[in-house]
Design a protein around this motif. Structure first.
Motif, short mmCIF file in Angstrom:
data_model
loop_
_atom_site.label_atom_id
_atom_site.label_comp_id
_atom_site.label_asym_id
_atom_site.label_seq_id
_atom_site.Cartn_x
_atom_site.Cartn_y
_atom_site.Cartn_z
N ARG A 105 84.90 56.18 44.17
CA ARG A 105 86.16 56.70 43.31
C ARG A 105 86.25 58.16 43.44
N PHE A 107 87.81 61.65 41.69
CA PHE A 107 88.38 62.23 40.37
C PHE A 107 89.15 63.47 40.43
N GLU A 126 81.79 65.69 40.82
CA GLU A 126 82.41 64.15 41.15
C GLU A 126 81.04 63.23 40.84
N LYS A 130 80.84 60.38 38.19
CA LYS A 130 80.66 58.95 38.46
C LYS A 130 79.31 58.33 37.71
N SER A 133 80.18 58.12 34.04
CA SER A 133 80.90 56.82 33.46
C SER A 133 80.22 55.54 33.57
N ALA A 160 87.09 64.11 31.43
CA ALA A 160 87.08 63.14 32.27
C ALA A 160 87.00 61.68 31.46
N LYS A 163 90.27 61.29 29.74
CA LYS A 163 91.29 61.29 30.86
C LYS A 163 91.30 59.76 31.70
N TYR A 164 90.21 59.65 32.07
CA TYR A 164 89.82 58.61 32.68
C TYR A 164 89.18 57.34 32.12
N PHE A 165 88.63 57.37 31.29
CA PHE A 165 87.81 56.42 30.51
C PHE A 165 88.17 56.20 28.98
#
Ligand code: AMP
Length: 282
Positions: A105, A107, A126, A130, A133, A160, A163-165
């Motif tokens: 992944r 980000f 990054e 990772k 998460s 993060a 935004k992503y999770f």
């Protein structure tokens, strides 16, 4: 205290808490625990019905292999400290358990990683995003605790996760930096300092603390004062010193009255890289 080495063991342990709507608190660490880590654990115990601590030295966030190889490993002492301090479960997964396959992944961290650690440790954040998460998806905590010691990391994780999770729905709580009596920020890496380096380490906080109150200084004078003061020591070498906006993490170009900033520093003591930060204000 329950010791879990696999996701399944941890799922089983957490089932009763989850099914009865109890609050789960989580403190991710890389071990070699000190009082700074314990302060996060105490906060979690205070806020939640159950506290899980993970110990996992994440290779993905080390840009320097020797730093990874030399990272202190003291699992038995860590387990004793966790028991003594009332932790409910420790999660100590293997590499395969965390990364059953390569995590490819990518980000976009929206410039939060463009300065400071992001410049000198390419790929570091990054790797942090990772692993955090992955761990959050395993533990599914209500509350997760991070230290301001890693100020840029804390901001990036907050960003993060949102935004992503967003589905993880965990609150991120920031905890203050714990220091040794002479001011050196507690860190697992302090164990690698020799006597002279350890003594010199106190100069880092001393130099930053001296400019905590800005009082008519220009940014240039403030920066050169801190850098020169630390570099005066034969055992210390500043890698960067930046004064940034605490929200955007962008370096500022001038000091303005009434504003608050974060001054962040990375210093080499021999091979050991130390970081610290402090709020500064006028
Ligand atoms: P680490 O094991 O270094 O990855 O740290 C685990 C967590 O403990 C991170 O959220 C760190 O920011 C936090 N932490 C490390 N040192 C300190 C300290 N001196 N004071 C407060 N929190 C800390």
């Amino acid at each position: 205290m329950t010791i879990c080495k696999t996701k399944n063991e941890l799922f089983d342990f957490l089932k009763t808490y989850r099914n009865s709507g109890k609050l789960i608190g989580f403190v991710p660490t890389m071990g070699a625990l000190h009082q700074g880590h314990i302060s996060l654990i105490e906060k979690s115990i205070n806020d939640n019905d159950c506290t899980v601590v993970s110990i996992f030295v994440n290779p993905e966030q080390f840009n320097n292999k020797s730093d990874f190889d030399k990272y202190p490993n003291m699992l038995e002492a860590d387990i004793e400290k966790l028991k003594k301090n009332g932790c409910d479960a420790v999660f100590m997964p293997s590499m395969k358990e965390v990364y059953p396959e390569k995590d490819n992944r990518v980000f976009d961290l929206y410039n939060l990683d463009k300065y400071m650690e992001g410049v000198f440790r390419p790929g570091h954040f990054e790797g942090v995003v990772k692993v955090v998460s992955i761990l959050l998806e395993i533990v599914l905590p209500n509350n997760t605790y991070f230290g301001e010691k890693d100020f840029q990391q804390l901001s990036i994780i907050k960003f993060a996760v949102k935004k992503y999770f967003p589905n993880l729905k965990t609150n991120i709580t920031a905890c203050p930096i714990l220091r040794e009596p002479d001011g050196l920020a507690m860190s697992s890496r302090n164990l690698r300092l020799n006597t002279e380096q350890r003594k010199a380490g106190a100069e880092i906080y001393k130099a930053m603390n001296a400019v905590k109150k800005i009082e008519c200084k220009t940014l240039k004078r403030l920066k050169s004062f801190v850098i020169n003061k630390i570099n005066e020591s034969d055992y210390l070498n500043v890698e960067y010193f930046e004064v940034v906006n605490p929200e955007t993490l962008q370096p500022i170009s001038e000091l303005k009255k009434g504003e608050k900033y974060r001054a962040c520093v990375a210093v080499f003591a021999g091979e050991v890289r130390l970081i610290d930060n402090i709020e500064i204000y006028d």
